[in-house]
Motif scaffolding. Sequence first.
Motif, PDB file in Angstrom:
ATOM      1  N   LYS A  10       0.837  -1.205   0.000  1.00 25.27           N
ATOM      2  CA  LYS A  10       0.000   0.000   0.000  1.00 25.27           C
ATOM      3  C   LYS A  10       0.865   1.245   0.000  1.00 25.27           C
ATOM      4  N   GLU A  11       0.435   2.204  -0.802  1.00 17.24           N
ATOM      5  CA  GLU A  11       1.110   3.508  -0.830  1.00 17.24           C
ATOM      6  C   GLU A  11       0.105   4.568  -1.262  1.00 17.24           C
ATOM      7  N   ASN A  12      -0.016   5.624  -0.457  1.00 12.44           N
ATOM      8  CA  ASN A  12      -0.935   6.727  -0.765  1.00 12.44           C
ATOM      9  C   ASN A  12      -2.356   6.251  -1.054  1.00 12.44           C
ATOM     10  N   ASN A  13      -2.846   5.372  -0.195  1.00 13.97           N
ATOM     11  CA  ASN A  13      -4.201   4.831  -0.304  1.00 13.97           C
ATOM     12  C   ASN A  13      -4.435   4.072  -1.612  1.00 13.97           C
ATOM     13  N   LYS A  14      -3.381   3.503  -2.157  1.00 14.89           N
ATOM     14  CA  LYS A  14      -3.490   2.650  -3.338  1.00 14.89           C
ATOM     15  C   LYS A  14      -2.870   1.291  -3.020  1.00 14.89           C
TER      16      LYS A  14
END
Length: 214
Positions: A10-14
Amino acid sequence: MKEIFEGVYKENNKIFTKNLLPGRNVYGEKIIKIGGDEFRAWNPYRSKASAAILKGLKFFPFKNKSRILYLGVANGTTASHFSDIVIDGIIYGVEIAFKPMKKFVKLCEERKNMLPIMGDASKPEEYEKLVEKIDFLYQDIAQKNQIEIFTKNIEKFSPKYGMIMVKARSIAVNQKPKKIFEEVRKKLEKNYEIIEMIELSPYAKDHVAIILKI
């Protein structure tokens, strides 16, 4: 990039999975490179499993060697991300419609940990000889009898865990989704332990993900 489950990032709500086949995408998803690794964006509007994770799913038991029976695999969008995770496992993908199955077969030619099964998920006896021992049952089928299909396959294959994407409007158009979800919950918890239940809006309207221990 933070690993939140084995093979899921997960990164930046992705949400992302590490690409099993670097340089190739499956459905036009974005690919990013970090160091020597390549990650595929897991679109929550195209995959209810990704939506469930973004909505706060806490239990996702897929491992490197997991063996999954996927009912309603369609053209393999979600299955391809599972394929990234269960590198040394296998995904048996059951689909009854010819057009999406044709695309899934082509995908399976590239991704060797997936096996296509053209069949009716409501008749597991027709494909049981093709499926070896599994530990996880995943279902995304928009039919009125979707719960019966799910439980029938649980009884046939005895997985450790199951996850079903319940589409309320397919069960009853004239009832409120919340009422249907509650009825489904009561039906399932008679025989199984419900671990989590997550509504998937805004990514999938009138859907809920239910994960349970068999």
